[in-house]
Scaffold this active site. Structure first.
Site, PDB file in Angstrom:
ATOM      1  CB  CYS A 243     -58.606  30.952  15.517  1.00  0.00           C
ATOM      2  SG  CYS A 243     -59.881  31.471  16.674  1.00  0.00           S
TER       3      CYS A 243
ATOM      4  CG  ASP B  41     -30.787  39.783 -19.552  1.00  0.00           C
ATOM      5  OD1 ASP B  41     -29.625  39.564 -19.925  1.00  0.00           O
ATOM      6  OD2 ASP B  41     -31.781  39.609 -20.275  1.00  0.00           O
TER       7      ASP B  41
ATOM      8  CG  ASP C 279     -36.054  38.474 -21.254  1.00  0.00           C
ATOM      9  OD1 ASP C 279     -34.833  38.367 -21.041  1.00  0.00           O
ATOM     10  OD2 ASP C 279     -36.537  38.653 -22.376  1.00  0.00           O
TER      11      ASP C 279
END
Length: 756
Positions: A22, A429, A644
């Site tokens: 389906c 970082d 960030d």
């Protein structure tokens, strides 16, 4: 027909899909709509995501799905999942009951048909009259089982096959053979198979009902987040507090949050102090302190204090709304491994029909027993259900992303969840990721010749900086406040008299403190003022080697001693308390770590060596970080980047898996595939852990889904399975893969396992 433009990406709710075939048919019809660039249909969420670079017509998409035999409705943003879908199929015809009622009624009608077989094991030979059997089986076949005929017919019209077609053909063959035997046989009790057709339909209905219940559990994460959204907020209008619907709250409004209430909006605390429980949003296990100037998130629970909050975001822009959107997107997306399953499913039903025909012909020709040939062919069609194949991957994805969200790990797409299990190297970082991202006063030392102690040095420096919003100034005043609290009524508590504060741009600040003119600033400022630094130069060089920033405090006047060095202050970005354990957890998982930072080499080395980072690269521009990550990808099997800031966005996008801290910038979060809802680096290892567990569940589910068919179809073809056993096995296959996926809900990050 509506021609209104809609966004580039649209989610559509699809009802009536029962198996992987389906899914393939819905994807094909949607992809054929003009303007559609990409389609992803998910059986577990019963939804489709349609992407286009041009406006689309909603009506055309709905019409295409309807023509294929399914029901489509555009989903509203952040809409709640259907609390009680019947069992994921098209509506029953002729007012037939749905869900558990259909299963119960089918069982009541089928049990008398099955009873003689059960009594046979007890040595009791008894059989219902054939006409009574037909009377009981007919409503099960054509009323409760009408959905199979409708969906199967629509599949035939679309020149494809699905599970419903297999069930309709198989049970109809058994029912038809029984009717023929009843009417044509001259025996007193002909061999009938009404129980086979009725029990198979009952078992399949039971399986679909259990499957739907299990699927609803996989969406529990979404529902848990949705109940966090309050319906009203207490807004301060002048001198009165008024309850208003949440939809009427605007940015800038002042919202009152009483103790024990749920925070209604994203905002900034204007007045008051309290502890706020953000566990269901960030995964933070303990309440966090919130004071004036701090941000609070809608959905969190206020603790003991009264808060006055200025609204910064409402509706779709709120943090909670974005979280729900991310989890919904991840659960609706397809993992790369699912595309292989889709290709297999596309040819699965036609192949099964061919095998059923070959089984029928083979047994008929070999034995001359048409009755036995039909029953074996029915068993082949019944057991060969591709439902489990279609559910194997999305069920695990839904469960994995849901439990990850509970612990503050937002996985934006299924590809990130699948890829993360292969990560071999994590690049970090430094600032804001492994460190706090804000300077703190690490050391302060008076000059011996100044005749002051450390307490007086800190007191003088804080007096000059009081009122300044500079990051270094705040670090000094925070340190002085802590020392003042620790000293009680001691020397630190006495506030000096400060006048004539003047900023010296790029160099520092000057002020008159207790009648003396003081300057606080850089080495350059000291040189300009002729301050001799020899007394503390060696100590300053030692601190700078550790990556710290040095400021000097000196007295300047027209007295006989025009300048005097009072002391130095050293500032650094404090390493997060969880960072060392976080990197150790990655090393324990045999994952290499790299530090990529734009800071100087001394600062990078100090942090990297303290945390045990495998490789340290400093003085990097954003483009350098991205290039380094790209180079690592060519050497390593799978690279993750954790950052960030805006400067990390190129590297996050370049990595195989980007992991962003939500405490950082929106740009970083958009570039990353995974967002950590609190700045805890320990969640990096947790994200990789849940990916590994989820991918393991996907492989287990695919194994069981394939093994059911690889073992079951040959057994049925060789006459070793009757249709009822085949039906039970087929129902069990779908329920088992979802139940296996639901075991992921017991997962917990390793660093939290010791907590209650």
């Amino acid at each position: 027909m509506s021609t209104s433009a809609i966004p580039v990406t649209l989610s559509i709710k699809i009802e009536g899909m029962t198996c992987a075939s389906c899914v393939g048919r819905v994807e094909r019809v949607l992809a054929a709509v003009p303007g559609v660039d990409k389609v992803s249909v998910n059986l577990a969420t019963e939804s489709a995501r349609v992407e286009s670079t041009a406006p689309l017509d909603v009506a055309l998409l709905v019409q295409a799905v309807d023509k294929a035999g399914y029901q489509a409705t555009p989903e509203q943003p952040l809409s709640a999942p259907d609390p009680a879908p019947a069992h994921g199929v098209v509506p029953h015809l002729l007012g037939a009951p749905a869900g558990g009622r259909a299963v119960l009624l089918a069982a009541v009608l089928s049990l008398p048909l099955l009873l003689p077989m059960l009594l046979e094991f007890a040595g009791v030979h008894w059989m219902l009259d054939g006409r009574v059997q037909m009377l009981l089986a007919t409503p099960v076949q054509f009323w409760l089982g009408a959905r199979f005929y409708r969906a199967g017919w629509l599949a035939v019209r679309a020149r494809s096959g699905n599970m419903d077609l297999l069930v309709a053909l198989g049970t109809s063959a058994a029912y038809g053979l029984s009717v023929y035997q009843l009417l044509a046989s001259t025996a007193a009790m002909p061999h009938l198979y009404f129980e086979a057709s009725a029990v198979v339909i009952t078992l399949i209905l039971l399986g679909k009902w259990l499957e739907a219940r299990a699927k609803r559990q996989t969406t529990s994460a979404i529902r848990a987040l949705q109940v966090l959204r309050p319906e009203s907020a207490r807004v301060r209008r002048g001198t009165q507090d008024v309850d208003v619907p949440i939809a009427e709250v605007l940015p800038g409004d002042l919202v009152v949050v009483r103790p024990g209430e749920r925070v209604a909006v994203d905002g900034e605390v204007v007045e008051g102090a309290s502890h706020v429980d953000e566990a269901l949003i960030t995964g933070e296990s303990l309440p966090v302190a919130r004071h004036a100037g701090d941000r609070v998130t809608g959905g969190a629970i206020n603790g003991e204090g009264l808060l006055l909050v200025r609204v910064t975001a409402v509706g779709a822009e709120s943090t909670l709304a974005r979280i729900i959107r991310l989890v919904e997107d991840a659960q609706a997306a397809k993992a790369p491994v699912q595309h292989l399953v889709d290709r297999v499913s596309a040819v699965f039903v036609p192949v099964v029909l061919v095998l059923a025909v070959l089984t029928l012909a083979g047994w008929w020709l070999a034995t001359g027993d048409a009755e036995r040939a039909i029953i074996n062919a029915v068993a082949v069609m019944v057991i060969a259900c591709p439902c489990a194949l279609g559910l194997a991957t999305p069920a695990a994805i839904m469960a994995g992303t849901g439990v990850a969200a509970r612990y503050g790990i937002l996985i934006k797409d299924a590809e990130a969840l699948e890829l993360a299990h292969r990560i071999t190297t994590v690049a970090f970082d430094k600032t804001g990721t492994l460190t706090e991202g804000k300077p703190s006063l690490v050391a302060f030392e008076p000059a011996e010749s100044a005749g002051i102690d450390k307490a007086r040095l800190l007191q003088l420096a804080a007096a000059i900086q009081r009122g300044s919003e500079h990051a270094l100034a705040r670090a000094v005043t925070d340190a002085a406040a802590s020392a003042n609290a620790a000293a009680g009524d001691g020397a630190i508590a006495a506030a000096p008299s400060v006048t004539g504060v003047a900023a010296l741009p790029g160099r520092g600040v000057a002020a008159t403190v207790d009648g003396a003119r003081l300057i606080l600033g850089s080495t350059r400022l000291m040189q300009e003022e002729g301050v001799a630094l020899d007394a503390l130069r060696a100590r300053a060089a030692e601190l700078e080697q550790q990556g710290l920033t040095i400021s000097w405090l000196a007295a300047v006047s027209n007295a006989p001693q025009p300048t005097q060095l009072l002391g130095l202050l050293a500032f650094g970005d404090r390493i997060k308390p969880q960072a060392r354990a976080a990197l150790q957890a990655l090393h324990d998982m045999h994952i290499q770590t790299i530090l990529l930072t734009g800071d100087n080499q001394g600062s990078a080395d100090a942090v990297g060596k303290e945390l045990g980072v495998g490789r340290i690269v400093a003085n990097m521009l954003p483009a350098d970080k991205a290039a380094t990550v790209a180079a690592l990808k060519s050497k390593e099997s799978c690279i993750a980047m954790v950052g960030d800031g805006i400067n990390d966005a190129p590297a996050l996008a370049a990595a195989d898996v980007g992991i962003a801290m939500s405490s950082g910038t929106d740009v970083a979060m958009h570039a990353a595939g995974i967002t950590l809802m609190r700045g805890d680096p320990a969640l990096v290892a947790a994200a990789i852990s849940i990916s590994r567990r989820s991918y393991s569940k996907i492989r287990q589910n695919l194994f069981w889904a394939f093994i059911y068919n690889l073992v079951g179809i040959p057994l049925a073809a060789f006459g070793l399975l009757n249709p009822m056993v085949a039906g039970a096995a087929m129902a069990l296959s779908s329920v088992s893969v979802i139940s296996n996926a639901l075991l992921l809900r017991r997962w917990k990050p390793d660093h939290l396992k010791g907590q209650a």
